[in-house]
Design a protein around this motif. Structure first.
Motif, PDB file in Angstrom:
ATOM      1  N   ALA A 144     -12.208   6.461  11.286  1.00  0.00           N
ATOM      2  CA  ALA A 144     -11.679   5.108  11.472  1.00  0.00           C
ATOM      3  C   ALA A 144     -12.213   4.241  10.341  1.00  0.00           C
ATOM      4  CB  ALA A 144     -12.078   4.535  12.833  1.00  0.00           C
ATOM      5  N   VAL A 145     -11.613   3.056  10.198  1.00  0.00           N
ATOM      6  CA  VAL A 145     -12.068   2.066   9.225  1.00  0.00           C
ATOM      7  C   VAL A 145     -12.347   0.769   9.984  1.00  0.00           C
ATOM      8  CG1 VAL A 145     -11.486   0.716   7.168  1.00  0.00           C
ATOM      9  CG2 VAL A 145     -10.758   3.107   7.347  1.00  0.00           C
ATOM     10  N   LEU A 146     -13.541   0.185   9.736  1.00  0.00           N
ATOM     11  CA  LEU A 146     -13.937  -1.063  10.382  1.00  0.00           C
ATOM     12  C   LEU A 146     -14.058  -2.143   9.319  1.00  0.00           C
ATOM     13  CD1 LEU A 146     -14.852  -2.573  12.937  1.00  0.00           C
ATOM     14  CD2 LEU A 146     -17.183  -1.730  12.512  1.00  0.00           C
ATOM     15  N   LEU A 147     -13.209  -3.191   9.437  1.00  0.00           N
ATOM     16  CA  LEU A 147     -13.172  -4.279   8.456  1.00  0.00           C
ATOM     17  C   LEU A 147     -13.341  -5.620   9.159  1.00  0.00           C
ATOM     18  CD1 LEU A 147      -9.935  -3.201   6.527  1.00  0.00           C
ATOM     19  CD2 LEU A 147     -12.283  -2.714   5.828  1.00  0.00           C
ATOM     20  N   THR A 148     -13.601  -6.624   8.346  1.00  0.00           N
ATOM     21  CA  THR A 148     -13.525  -7.998   8.831  1.00  0.00           C
ATOM     22  C   THR A 148     -12.379  -8.687   8.113  1.00  0.00           C
ATOM     23  OG1 THR A 148     -15.059  -8.797   7.145  1.00  0.00           O
ATOM     24  CG2 THR A 148     -16.007  -8.065   9.258  1.00  0.00           C
ATOM     25  N   GLU A 149     -11.961  -9.833   8.647  1.00  0.00           N
ATOM     26  CA  GLU A 149     -10.822 -10.533   8.065  1.00  0.00           C
ATOM     27  C   GLU A 149     -11.087 -10.977   6.630  1.00  0.00           C
ATOM     28  OE1 GLU A 149      -9.974 -14.093  10.265  1.00  0.00           O
ATOM     29  OE2 GLU A 149     -12.095 -14.384  10.742  1.00  0.00           O
ATOM     30  N   GLU A 150     -12.368 -11.155   6.264  1.00  0.00           N
ATOM     31  CA  GLU A 150     -12.672 -11.544   4.896  1.00  0.00           C
ATOM     32  C   GLU A 150     -12.184 -10.486   3.901  1.00  0.00           C
ATOM     33  OE1 GLU A 150     -15.728 -13.538   7.532  1.00  0.00           O
ATOM     34  OE2 GLU A 150     -14.745 -11.599   7.392  1.00  0.00           O
ATOM     35  N   ALA A 151     -12.299  -9.220   4.298  1.00  0.00           N
ATOM     36  CA  ALA A 151     -11.870  -8.142   3.387  1.00  0.00           C
ATOM     37  C   ALA A 151     -10.370  -8.193   3.129  1.00  0.00           C
ATOM     38  CB  ALA A 151     -12.259  -6.793   3.974  1.00  0.00           C
ATOM     39  N   LEU A 152      -9.601  -8.673   4.111  1.00  0.00           N
ATOM     40  CA  LEU A 152      -8.146  -8.701   3.958  1.00  0.00           C
ATOM     41  C   LEU A 152      -7.672  -9.889   3.143  1.00  0.00           C
ATOM     42  CD1 LEU A 152      -7.031  -7.611   7.539  1.00  0.00           C
ATOM     43  CD2 LEU A 152      -7.424  -6.207   5.512  1.00  0.00           C
ATOM     44  N   LEU A 153      -8.598 -10.755   2.741  1.00  0.00           N
ATOM     45  CA  LEU A 153      -8.227 -11.896   1.906  1.00  0.00           C
ATOM     46  C   LEU A 153      -8.428 -11.610   0.427  1.00  0.00           C
ATOM     47  CD1 LEU A 153      -9.796 -14.771   4.061  1.00  0.00           C
ATOM     48  CD2 LEU A 153      -7.423 -13.974   4.037  1.00  0.00           C
ATOM     49  N   SER A 154      -8.905 -10.398   0.112  1.00  0.00           N
ATOM     50  CA  SER A 154      -9.147 -10.046  -1.294  1.00  0.00           C
ATOM     51  C   SER A 154      -7.863  -9.572  -1.953  1.00  0.00           C
ATOM     52  CB  SER A 154     -10.214  -8.952  -1.383  1.00  0.00           C
ATOM     53  OG  SER A 154      -9.672  -7.713  -0.925  1.00  0.00           O
ATOM     54  N   ALA A 155      -7.906  -9.445  -3.268  1.00  0.00           N
ATOM     55  CA  ALA A 155      -6.728  -9.001  -4.035  1.00  0.00           C
ATOM     56  C   ALA A 155      -6.515  -7.499  -3.935  1.00  0.00           C
ATOM     57  CB  ALA A 155      -6.901  -9.403  -5.502  1.00  0.00           C
ATOM     58  N   GLU A 156      -7.427  -6.791  -3.277  1.00  0.00           N
ATOM     59  CA  GLU A 156      -7.348  -5.329  -3.206  1.00  0.00           C
ATOM     60  C   GLU A 156      -6.648  -4.832  -1.934  1.00  0.00           C
ATOM     61  OE1 GLU A 156     -11.468  -4.486  -3.430  1.00  0.00           O
ATOM     62  OE2 GLU A 156     -11.577  -4.646  -5.624  1.00  0.00           O
ATOM     63  N   THR A 157      -6.133  -5.745  -1.143  1.00  0.00           N
ATOM     64  CA  THR A 157      -5.509  -5.319   0.116  1.00  0.00           C
ATOM     65  C   THR A 157      -4.278  -4.449  -0.113  1.00  0.00           C
ATOM     66  OG1 THR A 157      -4.326  -7.429   0.143  1.00  0.00           O
ATOM     67  CG2 THR A 157      -6.339  -7.279   1.458  1.00  0.00           C
ATOM     68  N   GLU A 158      -3.519  -4.717  -1.193  1.00  0.00           N
ATOM     69  CA  GLU A 158      -2.343  -3.893  -1.472  1.00  0.00           C
ATOM     70  C   GLU A 158      -2.733  -2.457  -1.776  1.00  0.00           C
ATOM     71  OE1 GLU A 158       0.819  -4.412  -1.086  1.00  0.00           O
ATOM     72  OE2 GLU A 158       0.388  -6.419  -0.314  1.00  0.00           O
ATOM     73  N   LEU A 159      -3.905  -2.281  -2.367  1.00  0.00           N
ATOM     74  CA  LEU A 159      -4.388  -0.918  -2.621  1.00  0.00           C
ATOM     75  C   LEU A 159      -4.620  -0.189  -1.303  1.00  0.00           C
ATOM     76  CD1 LEU A 159      -5.383   1.236  -4.590  1.00  0.00           C
ATOM     77  CD2 LEU A 159      -7.645   0.173  -4.513  1.00  0.00           C
ATOM     78  N   LEU A 160      -5.142  -0.903  -0.311  1.00  0.00           N
ATOM     79  CA  LEU A 160      -5.333  -0.295   1.003  1.00  0.00           C
ATOM     80  C   LEU A 160      -3.988   0.053   1.637  1.00  0.00           C
ATOM     81  CD1 LEU A 160      -7.122   0.521   3.391  1.00  0.00           C
ATOM     82  CD2 LEU A 160      -7.048  -1.876   4.163  1.00  0.00           C
ATOM     83  N   VAL A 161      -3.022  -0.863   1.516  1.00  0.00           N
ATOM     84  CA  VAL A 161      -1.687  -0.604   2.066  1.00  0.00           C
ATOM     85  C   VAL A 161      -1.082   0.645   1.424  1.00  0.00           C
ATOM     86  CG1 VAL A 161       0.664  -1.489   2.244  1.00  0.00           C
ATOM     87  CG2 VAL A 161      -1.275  -3.014   2.661  1.00  0.00           C
ATOM     88  N   GLU A 162      -1.205   0.765   0.099  1.00  0.00           N
ATOM     89  CA  GLU A 162      -0.655   1.934  -0.609  1.00  0.00           C
ATOM     90  C   GLU A 162      -1.361   3.215  -0.183  1.00  0.00           C
ATOM     91  OE1 GLU A 162      -1.048   1.028  -4.702  1.00  0.00           O
ATOM     92  OE2 GLU A 162       0.398  -0.625  -4.664  1.00  0.00           O
ATOM     93  N   THR A 163      -2.684   3.139  -0.002  1.00  0.00           N
ATOM     94  CA  THR A 163      -3.441   4.327   0.420  1.00  0.00           C
ATOM     95  C   THR A 163      -3.001   4.791   1.803  1.00  0.00           C
ATOM     96  OG1 THR A 163      -5.358   3.624  -0.879  1.00  0.00           O
ATOM     97  CG2 THR A 163      -5.743   5.223   0.889  1.00  0.00           C
ATOM     98  N   LEU A 164      -2.825   3.865   2.722  1.00  0.00           N
ATOM     99  CA  LEU A 164      -2.379   4.228   4.067  1.00  0.00           C
ATOM    100  C   LEU A 164      -0.950   4.778   4.057  1.00  0.00           C
ATOM    101  CD1 LEU A 164      -3.833   1.221   6.095  1.00  0.00           C
ATOM    102  CD2 LEU A 164      -4.757   3.539   5.934  1.00  0.00           C
ATOM    103  N   ALA A 165      -0.119   4.262   3.152  1.00  0.00           N
ATOM    104  CA  ALA A 165       1.270   4.734   3.071  1.00  0.00           C
ATOM    105  C   ALA A 165       1.343   6.171   2.578  1.00  0.00           C
ATOM    106  CB  ALA A 165       2.076   3.820   2.156  1.00  0.00           C
ATOM    107  N   ARG A 166       0.305   6.613   1.872  1.00  0.00           N
ATOM    108  CA  ARG A 166       0.298   7.992   1.340  1.00  0.00           C
ATOM    109  C   ARG A 166      -0.264   9.007   2.326  1.00  0.00           C
ATOM    110  NH1 ARG A 166      -1.418   5.283  -3.496  1.00  0.00           N
ATOM    111  NH2 ARG A 166      -3.591   5.834  -3.049  1.00  0.00           N
TER     112      ARG A 166
END
Length: 413
Positions: free
Chosen positions: A56-78
């Motif tokens: 699992a991945v445990l995040l806080t909302e602060e992490a989702l405000l960074s410019a790297e969130t699209e990288l996470l979206v792309e990683t999950l899509a793969r």
């Protein structure tokens, strides 16, 4: 990496805390509950670690405000089809906050936890997420086992198919070797004995003066001539030299002539010169099939006209032979030669051996409407130029016969 090491990676929780202190506290809390935690410093590291495995991945909302969130979206899509990695997000403001909306819309299998979250609630949520993830890994492992078994059984089936093809080829070769041997026996021994007998009869006849004895000797000589003619014909039928020397098209012409002379069957032959399989096994098998089909016409069809067409089709370099007659026809249930116990080179044997060698036989017939039998076999070499490169286009041979679709009114493969 060892299997145990991979399992440890897949059981860990990846965490991106808002501060080092928060990370240490949460690590101690989850470790006390028996869960391994791997701390990450940014989303890029989270994405790299996901590739190695995570429960699992445990995040806080602060992490989702960074410019790297699209990288996470792309990683999950793969993720592979079996994977749906749980993402737990600690938020303020409930489900209407920007971070909550982003997580629900873009991160897939996300779980929102309202801050401040109680320790028991956090542990329960993380445990539920990791348990769900373990079931995903179990499904993956079962799929891997199933795919391995399918691959093994496919390999076994392919090996058996290769053995069957080799056996079918050897059966054809053995049959033809025996035919050739018998033809040689007839030619080299029986025919020579008959010719010698004819010479002896001729010498004996010169010494006879009585008319009645000369008449008997003449009849005996006629019988010897008939025996010589029959053995020569049988020699050619058993192992026609034209098939070996000039190929299938000319052999079909010779076969038509022979059937007409022996049985009075009128046969028109149209055979392209390149309608000649490269494999000798296939040439022998197709010739034998055509011969059997013509014998069926003589025995069952009561046809007045028969036609043989042989052409090379543009469909991946295949040879197509069509035998049609205007005879009585038959219902599918009354297919001649279908009896497997009858022995010989019947239609069932033809179909099975063709299929093993990559060919096919399709039969179209109905009572009173004649019969059409189409045989297709691999040419065994590169197809001629001029074929269509469009996979959806109707394939045709050079005589204009559509080879992409064959009528199947009666029976067929």
């Amino acid at each position: 990496m060892s299997e145990q090491g991979q399992t440890e990676l897949e059981q860990r929780v990846l965490m991106l805390p808002p501060s080092r202190k928060d990370g240490q506290v949460t690590c101690q809390l989850l470790a006390a509950a028996g869960m391994a935690v791997h701390l990450c410093t940014d989303l890029r590291q989270v994405c790299r670690e996901i590739a190695f495995g995570a429960a699992a991945v445990l995040l806080t909302e602060e992490a989702l405000l960074s410019a790297e969130t699209e990288l996470l979206v792309e990683t999950l899509a793969r993720q592979p089809a079996w994977s749906n990695l749980p993402i737990l997000v600690l938020i303020h403001g409930g489900g209407e906050s920007p971070a909550a909306i982003f997580a629900m819309q873009r991160l897939g299998n996300s779980v929102l936890l309202e801050r401040p979250v109680k320790k028991r609630v956090l542990v329960t949520a993380v445990r539920a997420a990791t348990n769900a993830r373990m079931r995903q890994y179990e499904l993956r492992n079962l799929n891997d086992i199933l795919e391995q078994r399918v691959a093994e059984r496919t390999a076994v089936a392919e090996e058996r198919a290769r053995h069957l093809q080799a056996l079918a080829s050897e059966l054809t070769r053995v049959e033809q070797r025996e035919r050739h041997r018998l033809a040689q026996v007839l030619h080299d021994h029986l025919q020579q004995l008959l010719v010698a007998m004819k010479l002896r009869i001729a010498l004996f006849g010169k010494q006879i003066q009585k008319p009645e004895l000369l008449q008997s000797i003449g009849r005996l000589n006629d019988l010897v001539d008939e025996a010589i003619s029959t053995t020569r014909s049988l020699t050619a039928e058993l192992s026609p030299p034209v098939l070996y020397e000039r190929g299938l098209p000319q052999a079909l012409h010779w076969l038509a002539t022979s059937m007409h002379e022996k049985h009075g069957l009128k046969i028109d032959v149209t055979a392209e010169e390149d309608a000649n399989p490269a494999s000798e096994d296939l040439r022998l098998l197709v010739y034998g099939a055509a011969r059997e089909l013509l014998f069926n016409v003589v025995k069952h069809a009561k046809a007045s006209h028969t036609r043989i067409e042989a052409c090379r089709c543009a469909q991946e370099g295949r040879i197509r032979i069509n035998v049609t007659d205007d005879g009585a026809g038959f219902a599918p249930a009354g297919l001649p030669g279908q009896d497997r116990t009858a022995g010989g080179f019947g239609l069932f044997s033809i179909r099975e051996r063709l299929a093993i060698l990559g060919g096919s036989m399709q039969i179209s017939s109905s009572p009173g409407s004649g019969t059409s039998v189409t045989i297709e076999v691999p040419a065994g070499d590169s197809p001629p130029s001029g074929g269509s490169d469009n996979p959806g286009e109707q394939k045709e041979c050079r005589r204009g016969h559509g080879c992409g679709e064959i009528p199947r009114q009666g029976t067929g493969d």
